[in-house]
Scaffold this motif. Structure first.
Motif, short mmCIF file in Angstrom:
data_model
loop_
_atom_site.label_atom_id
_atom_site.label_comp_id
_atom_site.label_asym_id
_atom_site.label_seq_id
_atom_site.Cartn_x
_atom_site.Cartn_y
_atom_site.Cartn_z
N ALA A 118 34.63 37.92 49.56
CA ALA A 118 35.30 37.38 48.38
C ALA A 118 34.30 37.18 47.26
CB ALA A 118 36.00 36.07 48.72
N ALA A 119 33.07 36.76 47.62
CA ALA A 119 32.04 36.63 46.61
C ALA A 119 31.79 37.98 45.96
CB ALA A 119 30.76 36.09 47.25
N GLY A 120 31.81 39.03 46.77
CA GLY A 120 31.68 40.39 46.23
C GLY A 120 32.81 40.71 45.27
N TYR A 121 34.02 40.32 45.63
CA TYR A 121 35.16 40.53 44.73
C TYR A 121 34.92 39.82 43.40
CZ TYR A 121 38.69 42.86 47.63
OH TYR A 121 39.40 43.77 48.33
N GLY A 122 34.47 38.57 43.47
CA GLY A 122 34.24 37.80 42.25
C GLY A 122 33.21 38.47 41.36
N PHE A 123 32.12 38.90 41.99
CA PHE A 123 31.04 39.58 41.26
C PHE A 123 31.58 40.83 40.57
CE2 PHE A 123 27.68 42.84 41.43
CZ PHE A 123 26.73 42.23 40.62
N ILE A 175 25.76 34.12 35.00
CA ILE A 175 27.22 34.24 34.92
C ILE A 175 27.76 34.89 36.19
CG2 ILE A 175 29.10 35.37 33.69
CD1 ILE A 175 27.51 34.87 31.12
N ALA A 176 27.07 35.95 36.65
CA ALA A 176 27.50 36.60 37.89
C ALA A 176 27.48 35.60 39.03
CB ALA A 176 26.59 37.79 38.20
N LEU A 177 26.43 34.78 39.07
CA LEU A 177 26.30 33.78 40.13
C LEU A 177 27.45 32.79 40.09
CD1 LEU A 177 24.37 32.85 42.39
CD2 LEU A 177 23.44 31.21 40.76
N THR A 178 27.85 32.41 38.87
CA THR A 178 28.97 31.48 38.73
C THR A 178 30.23 32.06 39.37
OG1 THR A 178 28.01 30.86 36.63
CG2 THR A 178 30.25 30.11 37.06
N PHE A 179 30.47 33.33 39.09
CA PHE A 179 31.65 33.98 39.68
C PHE A 179 31.52 34.05 41.19
CE2 PHE A 179 32.68 35.12 35.42
CZ PHE A 179 34.06 35.27 35.43
N ILE A 180 30.31 34.35 41.66
CA ILE A 180 30.11 34.47 43.11
C ILE A 180 30.38 33.13 43.79
CG2 ILE A 180 28.31 34.75 44.85
CD1 ILE A 180 27.17 37.00 43.12
N ILE A 181 29.82 32.06 43.23
CA ILE A 181 30.02 30.75 43.86
C ILE A 181 31.48 30.35 43.80
CG2 ILE A 181 29.47 28.29 43.70
CD1 ILE A 181 26.73 29.06 42.69
N GLY A 182 32.10 30.53 42.63
CA GLY A 182 33.51 30.16 42.49
C GLY A 182 34.38 30.91 43.49
N SER A 183 34.14 32.22 43.64
CA SER A 183 34.95 33.02 44.54
C SER A 183 34.71 32.61 45.99
CB SER A 183 34.61 34.50 44.38
OG SER A 183 34.81 34.87 43.04
#
Lengths: 370, 324
Positions: free
Chosen positions: B100-105, B221-229
């Motif tokens: 899912a983190a991959g999806y977010g990224f 920013i990418a990290l933010t998406f990864i953590i959120g996902s």
């Protein structure tokens, strides 16, 4: 070069339009409407498949009135507004009859459109009493009514299970709440309704409501709704320690309910029609369906009969004139795959329809002796 | 079913029963609230940094649930560990979170990065498109039916519930609440104590300034998406286990509720999202239990309206809503 492409494109487009117009008079169009996408897409597809099988058989025999029959299918997404616009589309297409809609909430608004354009409509599955209670001459159903279903459930709950305290839940749809209300009405004063409540039809977390139900200590939990909620609801109810028996209607009668609920479904009571597997006239349909589409859905056979009834009425009336076809459907008894179909003055089945089923050993079996 | 009695059935029936039923409803509410909070964090973090609402976030939660169920199906074929349900659950959770983190990224890279300097509305439309795409993709790939959570794996967690009088609380429920709280605590420490966390806060305050002092904005920013996902996926796995099913459209309503929770707490504010989530879950559950289940969706939004009338920036959003 570019201009050439545009010219060819125009020519191609126009020829398609001409093609469409040219074939219009040579075929008989049968409408099929139901949820073909969305969370109830499977049920809609079952209906479409059943009707398609009927049409293919007629075409193999040379069509109806010497013309080929084609299916015009429309997706109402199980939504009321969509159903009405889909009905207008079908009427605009010039269909001679409609198999559908699936959900009572869709059938009721759509049937007004069909009534205005006088198109005969047979629903394979809408059980809300209001569908036929308006006495429209062209609206029929080959399934039962919720008040019959609620009555059969209530009789069984009081007579056989002898319960005194009942909790009733529903999914706030015309079907679910309608069924729950009919059940409640049929219980009368013979059992106390200790809990009555509804939730949206998308809900999947039932723990809060189950906890509240559990505090009222019911002996029976009745649910008016569909299988996609009944499955998780049963698992969560048993986990929460609710030991009450579970009873529901035909909307829950689906293999997916058994699959999702697993062991928690054991002992659930469901009202449904007779088992098609033990009806001799259904065998050839079931075999064909299995061969072509795999396992059949609970309403496939009703859609098949509904399509056959419309088409044979056209054949018998010798015309596609809607008023005459409706009259023909109403007065003729038809030998269908589910048995003999005869409509009463309202457009309901004249014969009784529902019996009680129970989940035993992970399978649905009839409570009645075979 | 073996059960453990903690309290003898009420000594003072009237009062005891109320307390026990209240306990049951509170546990239900804490779970619902914890899940809302986990998802709300993703909304609020992205808003804090990019000033946009990532509407595809609810779908990540749904995908997380599917990934968990699929990983369990795969794991159950590996003989050496198939008999150890708890280990399998843990591995499935990790796989699900990682994917899912991959999806977010990927979503950030595909749908938002090029629109970063475009008007906010463009990114919003892109987000809605992404949400529709993911939902339909899962519907086509995994089917329209409910997907059942394999009962075998959750059985050890649910088969021995603790009985507190009439309240019945399973180990699973305790595990979910504790995990939610631990995850949130971890996130809080990460953002407030680590170097990367400081970089995230700096980026949220001023992207240009942060870039000038040497912070790689794109990575943050990418990290933010990864953590959120990852948080959303963890929530998805836990919910699918809790309600023993999932469906392709569960992300929609839960996403909206979590977004409501984020706004309730003050969007852009991390403790606010946690508070908002828990508040929403508990209010909703108690409303269903004590008032009427028919208005479940109403309770959440009534609370939202009341809070926004009194505190337009949300409960903890007193400062300008640009704190990550």
């Amino acid at each position: 070069m570019k201009r050439q492409v545009i010219t060819w494109g125009w020519a191609f487009g126009l020829s398609i339009i001409l093609l469409g117009c040219g074939t219009k008079t040579d075929v008989i169009k049968l409408g099929v409407a139901g949820p073909l996408t969305g969370d109830q897409a499977k049920l809609g597809t079952d209906v479409l498949n059943g009707a398609t099988l009927a049409v293919e058989e007629w075409n193999a025999k040379g069509g109806v009135l010497g013309k080929k029959v084609v299916i015009v299918s429309r997706d109402d997404m199980a939504q009321e507004q969509q159903a009405q616009s889909v009905a207008k589309e079908l009427a605009g297409e010039g269909v001679v009859g409609v198999v559908g809609h699936f959900n009572s909430g869709c059938t009721i608004p759509a049937s007004v459109v069909y009534h205005d354009s006088n198109i005969p409509m047979i629903t394979p599955s809408s059980t809300n009493p209001y569908v036929t209670d308006r006495n429209f001459a062209n609206i029929f159903r080959v399934c039962g009514r919720d008040d019959q279903q609620g009555k059969v459930s209530a009789d069984y709950a009081i007579g056989t299970l002898k319960v005194k305290k009942v909790a009733i839940l529903h999914d706030k749809t015309q079907y679910g709440q309608g069924l729950a209300d009919e059940f409640k009405k049929a219980l009368g004063t013979n059992a106390e309704v200790v809990y009555y409540g509804g939730f949206p039809k998308e809900e999947l977390n039932f723990k809060p409501i189950i906890s509240a139900v559990k505090e009222t200590n019911p002996e029976l939990l009745f649910f008016g709704g569909m299988y996609n909620q009944a499955g998780p609801m049963m698992v969560q109810a048993r986990e929460a320690g609710l030991t009450a028996a579970f009873m529901s209607g035909d909307g829950v009668f689906d293999p997916v309910f058994l699959k999702v609920a697993g062991a928690s479904a054991e002992g659930s009571y469901l009202t449904f029609s007779r088992d098609p597997e033990i009806i001799p006239s259904a065998k050839s349909f079931l075999d064909k369906y299995r061969e072509k589409y795999g396992p059949y859905g609970p309403y496939s056979i009703y859609a098949y009969d509904a399509a056959n009834i419309i088409l044979s009425a056209i054949q018998a009336a010798g015309t596609t004139d809607c008023a005459k076809v409706s009259e023909q459907i109403r007065k003729t008894a038809y030998d269908g795959a589910i048995g003999k179909v005869q409509f009463d003055a309202k457009g309901d089945l004249a014969s009784s329809y529902y019996i009680m089923w129970v989940v035993k050993g992970g399978k649905l079996v009839t409570c009645e002796p075979r | 079913m073996a059960v453990r009695h903690f309290v003898p059935a009420a000594t003072n029936p009237e009062k005891g029963l109320f307390v026990q039923s209240m306990l049951q409803h509170l546990v239900n509410g804490l779970i619902q609230g914890g899940i809302y909070a986990l998802i709300a964090l993703g909304y609020t973090m992205v808003y804090g940094i990019l000033g946009m609402i990532n509407f595809a976030h609810g779908e990540i939660y749904m995908i997380g649930a599917y990934l968990g169920i699929i990983s369990l199906a795969v794991l159950s074929t590996f003989a050496p560990i198939a008999g150890l349900p708890i280990l399998c659950l843990f591995i499935a959770l990790i796989i699900s979170v990682a994917f899912a983190a991959g999806y977010g990224f990927t979503i950030e890279k595909v749908a938002y990065r090029r629109l970063r300097h475009a008007p906010v509305l463009s990114a919003l439309i892109s987000a809605i498109g992404m949400s529709t795409f993911l939902q339909n993709y899962i519907m086509v790939a995994q089917g329209k039916e409910n997907k059942a959570f394999p009962a075998f794996f959750k059985e050890p967690l649910t088969s021995h519930p603790y009985l507190v009088g009439s309240a019945r609380i399973s180990l699973l429920e305790i595990v979910i609440i504790v995990s939610c709280i631990l995850i949130m605590l971890g996130l809080h420490l990460f953002i407030s104590r680590t170097k990367v966390g400081r970089a995230m806060r700096a980026t949220a305050q001023d992207k240009k300034m942060a870039a000038l002092v040497g912070i790689d904005i794109n990575r943050i920013i990418a990290l933010t998406f990864i953590i959120g996902s990852a948080l959303a996926a963890a929530g998805g796995v836990m919910v699918s286990m809790y309600i023993s099913t999932t469906r392709f459209d569960v992300g929609y309503m839960t996403g909206i509720k979590a977004f409501t929770a984020a706004v309730l707490g003050g969007i852009g504010n991390i403790p606010g999202a946690m508070l908002g989530g828990f508040l929403l879950g508990i209010v909703e559950t108690l409303g269903v239990a004590y008032i009427s289940p028919d208005y479940k969706e109403v309770y959440a939004f009534v609370i939202l309206m009341l809070v926004l009338i009194i505190r337009p920036r949300g409960l903890l959003g007193e400062r300008l809503a640009d704190k990550a």
